[in-house]
Design an enzyme around this catalytic site. Structure first.
Site, PDB file in Angstrom:
ATOM      1  N   SER A   1       7.291  37.798   3.600  1.00 12.96           N
ATOM      2  CA  SER A   1       6.659  38.795   2.748  1.00 12.96           C
ATOM      3  C   SER A   1       6.201  38.159   1.440  1.00 12.96           C
ATOM      4  O   SER A   1       5.101  38.442   0.952  1.00 12.96           O
ATOM      5  CB  SER A   1       7.638  39.942   2.473  1.00 12.96           C
ATOM      6  OG  SER A   1       6.998  40.961   1.770  1.00 12.96           O
TER       7      SER A   1
ATOM      8  N   ASP B   1       5.805  36.225  11.126  1.00  9.82           N
ATOM      9  CA  ASP B   1       5.900  37.562  10.523  1.00  9.82           C
ATOM     10  C   ASP B   1       4.903  37.774   9.386  1.00  9.82           C
ATOM     11  O   ASP B   1       4.726  38.899   8.918  1.00  9.82           O
ATOM     12  CB  ASP B   1       7.311  37.802   9.947  1.00  9.82           C
ATOM     13  CG  ASP B   1       8.355  37.983  11.037  1.00  9.82           C
ATOM     14  OD1 ASP B   1       7.966  38.215  12.200  1.00  9.82           O
ATOM     15  OD2 ASP B   1       9.550  37.893  10.715  1.00  9.82           O
TER      16      ASP B   1
ATOM     17  N   GLY C   1      12.777  39.322   6.644  1.00 13.15           N
ATOM     18  CA  GLY C   1      11.421  38.795   6.428  1.00 13.15           C
ATOM     19  C   GLY C   1      11.062  38.519   4.976  1.00 13.15           C
ATOM     20  O   GLY C   1       9.878  38.497   4.638  1.00 13.15           O
TER      21      GLY C   1
ATOM     22  N   LYS D   1      11.121  43.956   5.785  1.00 13.67           N
ATOM     23  CA  LYS D   1      10.830  44.689   7.032  1.00 13.67           C
ATOM     24  C   LYS D   1      12.113  44.874   7.838  1.00 13.67           C
ATOM     25  O   LYS D   1      13.098  44.133   7.679  1.00 13.67           O
ATOM     26  CB  LYS D   1       9.795  43.955   7.888  1.00 13.67           C
ATOM     27  CG  LYS D   1      10.141  42.500   8.304  1.00 13.67           C
ATOM     28  CD  LYS D   1      10.948  42.331   9.579  1.00 13.67           C
ATOM     29  CE  LYS D   1      11.235  40.867   9.887  1.00 13.67           C
ATOM     30  NZ  LYS D   1      12.330  40.644  10.832  1.00 13.67           N
TER      31      LYS D   1
HETATM   32  O1  C5P Z   1       7.228  31.618  12.778  1.00 14.13           O
HETATM   33  P1  C5P Z   1       8.456  31.307  11.990  1.00 14.13           P
HETATM   34  O2  C5P Z   1       8.317  30.001  11.240  1.00 14.13           O
HETATM   35  O3  C5P Z   1       8.906  32.402  11.115  1.00 14.13           O
HETATM   36  O4  C5P Z   1       9.593  31.089  13.060  1.00 14.13           O
HETATM   37  C1  C5P Z   1      10.823  30.445  12.770  1.00 14.13           C
HETATM   38  C2  C5P Z   1      11.382  29.881  14.055  1.00 14.13           C
HETATM   39  O5  C5P Z   1      11.741  30.950  14.938  1.00 14.13           O
HETATM   40  C3  C5P Z   1      10.377  29.043  14.841  1.00 14.13           C
HETATM   41  O6  C5P Z   1      10.440  27.700  14.445  1.00 14.13           O
HETATM   42  C4  C5P Z   1      10.851  29.226  16.254  1.00 14.13           C
HETATM   43  O7  C5P Z   1      11.906  28.332  16.532  1.00 14.13           O
HETATM   44  C5  C5P Z   1      11.431  30.638  16.271  1.00 14.13           C
HETATM   45  N1  C5P Z   1      10.488  31.625  16.806  1.00 14.13           N
HETATM   46  C6  C5P Z   1      10.236  31.657  18.177  1.00 14.13           C
HETATM   47  N2  C5P Z   1       9.376  32.599  18.686  1.00 14.13           N
HETATM   48  C7  C5P Z   1       8.762  33.486  17.878  1.00 14.13           C
HETATM   49  C8  C5P Z   1       9.009  33.482  16.492  1.00 14.13           C
HETATM   50  C9  C5P Z   1       9.875  32.536  15.991  1.00 14.13           C
HETATM   51  O8  C5P Z   1      10.788  30.862  18.931  1.00 14.13           O
HETATM   52  N3  C5P Z   1       7.942  34.393  18.408  1.00 14.13           N
END
Ligand code: C5P
Length: 321
Positions: A115, A147, A111, A22
């Protein structure tokens, strides 16, 4: 005399799927949440740079292999997590061997891991004939990462709110966009980028918004719906970009190279370091890519990519020029 027939064991064939990357055409950070995440407003686009995933049934357990030896294939891998989560939730006893052919650069803001996880959820639901309601699959996707729900939608464009996980697919007709994607040989941690944004904000007066986007999501959506590439280029925005550049200064060189090669607009995707340049059409994208290959650093990965609105199953065209 009729001969007794010996039933051949049923062999379930392996399933081959694509896991597309993405871009974030727009990303604004609206504030911090009590769960440690950040409230976002983002515009996702699926592109035709994709990992290839093979799911082969096996008697028991989940095993993951990858053609990239640097990728952790253990319990930390999102594909492993997705398969284990689905198995546990649905009480599945069968196992699966997952092979990942990685084409999406790791930790680059495209991503890839998310994905892969969404494609494994979709693929295994079919392979194991799980009649799981869409809402339940979405819940599992949210548990895996912010994501992941977007990739579950199998849509070309979507708006993401909340953590990015509240996903609203955009209905067509929408244009196919052409970009030149450049990834310098660096990796960035999403967590660290968000921490940097907050730290930088704390150095400013409390009345200052967490990030101040010069554009708006409405403007971007309007431009996309009208197919107005010039307006869309002006609307490209990413609140994580300054922090990504601070941690990875080569991004600036990549951006300069794409701009001087004639792109309409240039932006970091997600938490970077991937940078994309929006182009008029396929022909311009090919010319820009040629120039970036000529003038940029030899270790940069340069690809012409376009909006991907195809199916995950049986599709081709992952190895874009
Ligand atoms: O959700 P994901 O595991 O992909 O996110 C990785 C890191 O990015 C999270 O641990 C967080 O620290 C940060 N993050 C955030 N706010 C979001 C998405 C991600 O702070 N909306």
């Amino acid at each position: 005399m009729s001969q007794a027939r010996i039933a051949a064991p049923t062999v379930i064939p392996a399933v081959h799927l694509l896991a597309p990357a993405k871009l974030n055409l727009y990303l604004d950070v609206l504030g911090q949440r009590s769960d440690g995440y950040h409230e976002l407003e983002t515009l996702f686009e699926r592109i035709d740079l994709a990992d290839e995933i093979t799911l082969t049934p096996q008697v028991d357990g989940v095993t993951v292999t990858c053609d990239d030896p640097t990728l952790d294939c253990g319990v930390g891998n999102l594909a492993t997590k997705a398969a284990e989560l689905l198995r546990r939730t649905c009480g599945v006893s069968q196992g699966v061997a997952i092979h990942l052919a990685k084409w999406i650069p790791i930790a680059s803001g495209l991503g890839g891991g998310s994905s892969d996880a969404a494609t494994v959820l979709l693929g295994l639901s079919r392979l194991w004939s799980l009649a799981l309601p869409v809402e339940s699959l979405r819940e599992l996707a949210c548990q895996l990462g912010s994501d992941v729900p977007f990739f579950l939608e199998e849509t070309a464009f979507a708006v993401g709110r909340g953590r990015g996980d509240a996903c609203e697919p955009l209905a067509g007709p929408l244009p196919v966009l052409w970009h030149v994607l450049v990834v310098a040989n660096a990796q960035l941690s999403t967590k660290e980028i968000y921490e940097g944004v907050v730290k930088n904000h704390q150095a400013h007066p409390p009345t200052t918004p967490l990030t101040a986007s010069p554009a708006s999501l409405t403007m971007c959506l309007h431009a996309l719906r009208n197919g107005s590439l010039g307006e869309l280029a002006k609307g490209l925005s990413n609140a994580l970009e300054p922090e990504a550049i601070r941690r990875c200064p080569v991004i600036k060189d990549v951006q300069t190279c794409l701009r001087t090669s004639g792109c309409l607009g240039v932006m970091v995707s997600g938490s970077g370091p991937a940078v994309f340049g929006l182009c008029h059409d396929a022909a311009q994208a090919r010319t820009v890519a040629q120039q970036v290959r000529q003038h940029g650093a030899p270790q940069w990965l340069v690809r012409v990519v376009r909006t991907f609105d195809g199916a995950l199953e049986g599709a081709s065209g992952t190895r874009v020029a």
